[in-house]
Design an enzyme around this catalytic site. Structure first.
Site, PDB file in Angstrom:
ATOM      1  N   ARG A  63     -39.584 103.505 -22.416  1.00 30.39           N
ATOM      2  CA  ARG A  63     -39.339 104.581 -21.456  1.00 30.39           C
ATOM      3  C   ARG A  63     -38.102 104.331 -20.603  1.00 30.39           C
ATOM      4  O   ARG A  63     -37.718 103.209 -20.342  1.00 30.39           O
ATOM      5  CB  ARG A  63     -40.564 104.764 -20.559  1.00 30.39           C
ATOM      6  CG  ARG A  63     -41.746 105.372 -21.282  1.00 30.39           C
ATOM      7  CD  ARG A  63     -42.965 105.450 -20.408  1.00 30.39           C
ATOM      8  NE  ARG A  63     -43.498 104.119 -20.090  1.00 30.39           N
ATOM      9  CZ  ARG A  63     -44.593 103.918 -19.360  1.00 30.39           C
ATOM     10  NH1 ARG A  63     -45.248 104.953 -18.865  1.00 30.39           N
ATOM     11  NH2 ARG A  63     -45.018 102.698 -19.131  1.00 30.39           N
TER      12      ARG A  63
ATOM     13  N   ASP B 256     -42.204  98.886 -24.470  1.00 30.15           N
ATOM     14  CA  ASP B 256     -42.115 100.057 -23.605  1.00 30.15           C
ATOM     15  C   ASP B 256     -40.689 100.588 -23.673  1.00 30.15           C
ATOM     16  O   ASP B 256     -39.752  99.933 -23.210  1.00 30.15           O
ATOM     17  CB  ASP B 256     -42.484  99.685 -22.161  1.00 30.15           C
ATOM     18  CG  ASP B 256     -42.674 100.905 -21.265  1.00 30.15           C
ATOM     19  OD1 ASP B 256     -42.160 101.977 -21.610  1.00 30.15           O
ATOM     20  OD2 ASP B 256     -43.346 100.761 -20.223  1.00 30.15           O
TER      21      ASP B 256
END
Length: 203
Positions: free
Chosen positions: A128, A126
């Site tokens: 982000r 991930d």
């Protein structure tokens, strides 16, 4: 992170009329929006969804993920509450971008789960960043939120950025045979809080 406010406008939707506020990251030029409804100031924490862009799920009705279902549920929940915010953040594919997401989907079609596919492409599970949320919320006059998410990393990231997360509200919608394994991987490898889990492999 330096965020510049650009402008606001009305946005009528099937869920009600929101106000859309445009923001731009000073360093990258990346654009984000906040959809708001109701009076946001005051001591009561604001219902909020920090939603990362998912073209396939949000706009193309993909059933491979739960993103589009979550976006609709968030807009509906804010409308029903009469007060809240949906932050729409331009970080497609958990931060790897649209074309890399297509590459990851190709690897998933060959048997990799979502985490394995990202890693095979040289990315983290991930990628982000939620650093833009705090200045966006600050501009809107919001300091405390009730966060609609199943993702403990998102709770931590927003808290670390200086946002008071007064409550986490689950947002479990859209499970289907096409995303069952995807959701199971979210729970088993990314720690998402999901109440239902099957033994079917990720697809």
């Amino acid at each position: 992170m330096k965020i510049n406010y650009v402008a606001s406008c009305k946005l009528p939707t099937p869920f009600g009329v929101f106000t859309m506020h445009g923001f731009e990251e000073a360093e990258t030029g990346k654009e984000h929006v906040a959809l708001t409804m109701g009076e946001l100031t005051g001591d009561e924490p604001v219902l909020l969804r920090a939603h990362s862009e998912c073209l396939t799920g949000d706009a193309l009705f993909s059933m491979r993920c739960d993103c589009g279902y979550q976006l609709e549920e968030a807009l509906r929940s804010v409308s029903e509450a009469g007060r809240g915010v949906v932050l729409y953040l331009r970080q497609e594919g958990r931060g790897i971008g649209l074309l890399n997401k297509v590459r990851a989907y190709n690897l998933q079609d060959q048997g990799a789960d979502t985490v394995e596919a990202n890693e095979q492409l040289g990315f983290g599970a991930d990628m982000r960043d939620y650093g833009m949320c705090q200045p966006m919320l600050e501009h809107l006059g919001i300091s405390a939120i009730r966060l609609m998410t199943n993702n403990p990393r998102k709770v931590k990231a927003l808290s670390d950025a200086g946002v008071t997360v007064a409550e986490r509200r689950p947002i479990e919608v859209g499970r289907n045979p096409h995303n069952n394994g995807y959701l199971n991987t979210k729970a088993s490898k990314l720690g998402h809080f999901l109440s239902h889990q099957d033994d079917e492999p990720d697809a």
